[in-house]
Structure formats: C-alpha cells, structure tokens
Design an enzyme around this catalytic site. Sequence first.
Site, mmCIF file in Angstrom:
data_model
loop_
_atom_site.group_PDB
_atom_site.id
_atom_site.type_symbol
_atom_site.label_atom_id
_atom_site.label_comp_id
_atom_site.label_asym_id
_atom_site.label_seq_id
_atom_site.Cartn_x
_atom_site.Cartn_y
_atom_site.Cartn_z
ATOM 1 N N LYS A 114 0.810 -1.192 0.000
ATOM 2 C CA LYS A 114 0.000 0.000 0.000
ATOM 3 C C LYS A 114 0.860 1.266 0.000
ATOM 4 O O LYS A 114 0.396 2.348 -0.367
ATOM 5 C CB LYS A 114 -0.873 0.046 1.269
ATOM 6 C CG LYS A 114 -1.851 -1.055 1.454
ATOM 7 C CD LYS A 114 -2.591 -0.824 2.780
ATOM 8 C CE LYS A 114 -3.417 -2.029 3.169
ATOM 9 N NZ LYS A 114 -3.925 -1.871 4.545
ATOM 10 N N GLU A 157 7.830 2.332 -5.943
ATOM 11 C CA GLU A 157 7.929 1.926 -4.532
ATOM 12 C C GLU A 157 7.924 3.151 -3.625
ATOM 13 O O GLU A 157 8.296 4.248 -4.044
ATOM 14 C CB GLU A 157 9.240 1.163 -4.305
ATOM 15 C CG GLU A 157 9.087 -0.337 -4.188
ATOM 16 C CD GLU A 157 8.465 -0.792 -2.873
ATOM 17 O OE1 GLU A 157 7.696 -0.047 -2.240
ATOM 18 O OE2 GLU A 157 8.754 -1.935 -2.480
ATOM 19 N N ASP A 158 7.532 2.936 -2.381
ATOM 20 C CA ASP A 158 7.613 4.019 -1.413
ATOM 21 C C ASP A 158 9.040 4.163 -0.891
ATOM 22 O O ASP A 158 9.585 5.250 -0.825
ATOM 23 C CB ASP A 158 6.629 3.789 -0.248
ATOM 24 C CG ASP A 158 6.740 2.395 0.381
ATOM 25 O OD1 ASP A 158 7.513 1.550 -0.123
ATOM 26 O OD2 ASP A 158 6.043 2.142 1.378
ATOM 27 N N ASP A 177 14.782 -0.414 1.227
ATOM 28 C CA ASP A 177 15.589 -0.570 2.438
ATOM 29 C C ASP A 177 16.614 -1.686 2.214
ATOM 30 O O ASP A 177 17.703 -1.440 1.710
ATOM 31 C CB ASP A 177 14.634 -0.857 3.601
ATOM 32 C CG ASP A 177 15.328 -0.946 4.952
ATOM 33 O OD1 ASP A 177 16.449 -0.446 5.086
ATOM 34 O OD2 ASP A 177 14.731 -1.516 5.885
ATOM 35 N N LYS A 235 16.928 4.102 1.285
ATOM 36 C CA LYS A 235 17.626 3.979 2.575
ATOM 37 C C LYS A 235 18.764 2.998 2.358
ATOM 38 O O LYS A 235 18.646 1.829 2.693
ATOM 39 C CB LYS A 235 16.609 3.438 3.599
ATOM 40 C CG LYS A 235 16.669 4.076 4.937
ATOM 41 C CD LYS A 235 15.428 3.900 5.786
ATOM 42 C CE LYS A 235 15.058 2.492 6.137
ATOM 43 N NZ LYS A 235 14.010 2.450 7.199
ATOM 44 N N PHE A 249 13.491 4.852 10.818
ATOM 45 C CA PHE A 249 12.156 4.403 10.430
ATOM 46 C C PHE A 249 11.283 5.617 10.162
ATOM 47 O O PHE A 249 11.118 6.477 11.028
ATOM 48 C CB PHE A 249 11.540 3.511 11.508
ATOM 49 C CG PHE A 249 10.290 2.836 11.028
ATOM 50 C CD1 PHE A 249 10.360 1.689 10.252
ATOM 51 C CD2 PHE A 249 9.033 3.372 11.307
ATOM 52 C CE1 PHE A 249 9.213 1.081 9.761
ATOM 53 C CE2 PHE A 249 7.885 2.774 10.825
ATOM 54 C CZ PHE A 249 7.969 1.627 10.057
ATOM 55 N N VAL A 250 10.739 5.681 8.959
ATOM 56 C CA VAL A 250 9.936 6.850 8.591
ATOM 57 C C VAL A 250 8.480 6.472 8.332
ATOM 58 O O VAL A 250 8.164 5.328 7.978
ATOM 59 C CB VAL A 250 10.523 7.570 7.347
ATOM 60 C CG1 VAL A 250 11.849 8.237 7.678
ATOM 61 C CG2 VAL A 250 10.679 6.610 6.171
ATOM 62 N N ASP A 257 3.445 3.638 6.584
ATOM 63 C CA ASP A 257 2.706 3.422 7.830
ATOM 64 C C ASP A 257 3.557 2.875 8.958
ATOM 65 O O ASP A 257 4.681 2.404 8.763
ATOM 66 C CB ASP A 257 1.574 2.422 7.581
ATOM 67 C CG ASP A 257 2.090 0.986 7.508
ATOM 68 O OD1 ASP A 257 3.069 0.750 6.772
ATOM 69 O OD2 ASP A 257 1.542 0.116 8.201
ATOM 70 N N ARG A 316 -0.238 6.971 7.476
ATOM 71 C CA ARG A 316 -0.167 7.071 6.012
ATOM 72 C C ARG A 316 -0.691 8.406 5.516
ATOM 73 O O ARG A 316 -0.336 8.881 4.443
ATOM 74 C CB ARG A 316 -1.005 5.964 5.350
ATOM 75 C CG ARG A 316 -0.503 4.548 5.582
ATOM 76 C CD ARG A 316 -1.214 3.595 4.624
ATOM 77 N NE ARG A 316 -1.120 2.194 5.024
ATOM 78 C CZ ARG A 316 -0.093 1.392 4.734
ATOM 79 N NH1 ARG A 316 0.934 1.849 4.068
ATOM 80 N NH2 ARG A 316 -0.101 0.135 5.122
HETATM 81 P P1 5GP Z 1 12.950 -3.800 1.680
HETATM 82 O O1 5GP Z 1 12.426 -5.062 1.075
HETATM 83 O O2 5GP Z 1 13.717 -2.950 0.683
HETATM 84 O O3 5GP Z 1 13.753 -4.048 2.918
HETATM 85 O O4 5GP Z 1 11.746 -2.984 2.224
HETATM 86 C C1 5GP Z 1 10.779 -2.481 1.442
HETATM 87 C C2 5GP Z 1 9.506 -2.263 2.217
HETATM 88 O O5 5GP Z 1 9.735 -2.215 3.632
HETATM 89 C C3 5GP Z 1 8.912 -0.946 1.869
HETATM 90 O O6 5GP Z 1 8.069 -1.034 0.746
HETATM 91 C C4 5GP Z 1 8.158 -0.598 3.132
HETATM 92 O O7 5GP Z 1 6.888 -1.202 3.109
HETATM 93 C C5 5GP Z 1 8.966 -1.228 4.235
HETATM 94 N N1 5GP Z 1 9.871 -0.250 4.876
HETATM 95 C C6 5GP Z 1 11.212 -0.178 4.820
HETATM 96 N N2 5GP Z 1 11.700 0.843 5.531
HETATM 97 C C7 5GP Z 1 10.617 1.462 6.056
HETATM 98 C C8 5GP Z 1 10.454 2.626 6.881
HETATM 99 O O8 5GP Z 1 11.385 3.327 7.291
HETATM 100 N N3 5GP Z 1 9.165 2.966 7.197
HETATM 101 C C9 5GP Z 1 8.078 2.240 6.785
HETATM 102 N N4 5GP Z 1 6.880 2.666 7.160
HETATM 103 N N5 5GP Z 1 8.201 1.146 5.999
HETATM 104 C C10 5GP Z 1 9.461 0.772 5.641
#
Ligand code: 5GP
Length: 173
Positions: free
Chosen positions: A41, A97-98, A101, A129, A150-151, A157, A163
């Site tokens: 989402k 993507e939002d 990480d 990040k 963490f944002v 969310d 959100r």
């Molecule tokens: P990744 O697979 O790259 O580790 O993480 C991707 C997903 O993790 C993002 O689409 C998001 O849903 C969640 N995520 C990663 N870092 C954060 C953060 O700082 N805040 C929030 N709310 N979600 C995060």
Amino acid sequence: MTGSIRTLISQEQIQARVAELGAQIRAEFGEEPVTLVAVLKGSFLFVADLVRAIPGEVRVEFLGVASYHGGTSSTGVVQLTLDLRHGIEDQNVILVEDIVDTGLTIDYLVRMLKVRGPRALRVATLLDKPDNREVEVELDYVGFTIPDEFVVGYGLDLGELYRNLPYVAVYAP
Ligand code: 5GP
C-alpha cells in the site's frame, strides 16, 4: 500510538521533487506510453502524485506485497498479496515503490516482472535507505536518499497509521 514524529521531508519538498521525476520520466520515454506499477500500500500517494506529473499516455497498475508485519524491522519475506490485472508485455514499465531498504522487495518484484516481457523495466522510489542494503538493486528514479531511520507519512505506515501525513517524518518510539 505512543512515540513521537519529526518532519524529515516537507510536503513542499516532496511536491517539487515529484514534479521533477515526472518531467524526467516523460523526457526519457519521449511520446511512448508508460505503465506505472505501484507497489501497495505504501506507494499509493506517491503514485497518485507521480502519475499527474507525467504528461501524455500513462497507465497505472497495482501490485500488493507484504514484507513488514506491523513492526519497524523487515522480516525479509516477500509475500505477493495482489497481482497485476493486465499483462505488461512490450510495455514501458516503471515499478513505483515508497521506500527501498534491504532491497529484497524490489529485487523480488523486478525478477517477477522481467519474465513477463516488458519492453523496458525501471524502478522509481520516493525514498532510498541505502545503509541496510542486502541485495544490490538498480534504482532509476530516486526521490530522496535518507539515513537509516524508520519513517512514516505520505503513504508509509506504522501499524497502518500515519499514512495520511502529507509529509515524511521520522518515527521515534
Ligand atoms: P525492503 O524489502 O527494501 O527491505 O523494504 C521495502 C519495504 O519495507 C517498503 O516497501 C516498506 O513497506 C517497508 N519499509 C522499509 N523501511 C521502512 C520505513 O522506514 N518505514 C516504513 N513505514 N516502511 C518501511
């Protein structure tokens, strides 16, 4: 919910950067149609603004994934909760993507979409990040690079809350 938030990226900064990304995307694809594939989402607000920043022919599709389960650290497990309604064969696809990480989610999705035969496959993320990266991923359009915090807000969310903030904030428990 207990904890405090402090603004990291303002609404004005986000709007200005999204406008730039939209113009860049249109310039790179000329007059060709573009398909934005938003990862739900978290990217719902980003894609809503981005689609309006790209003139001409643009499609929007949605993918659902769950990788965080209500907490503030990644489980490393990517679960597809919603697949595309239409094929993307021969289309110019931009995954939206939002936040990236560890990179695990986007890596999984890129590999999943590649086999469906898009003409081009790019990645746009509002936030990058990079400190936590576990797999190398190519990010074509990045809104902002942020430190390992963490944002929340602007679609992101914590336990389904925050959100609706029009800006991005750091959450401190
Ligand atoms: P990744 O697979 O790259 O580790 O993480 C991707 C997903 O993790 C993002 O689409 C998001 O849903 C969640 N995520 C990663 N870092 C954060 C953060 O700082 N805040 C929030 N709310 N979600 C995060």
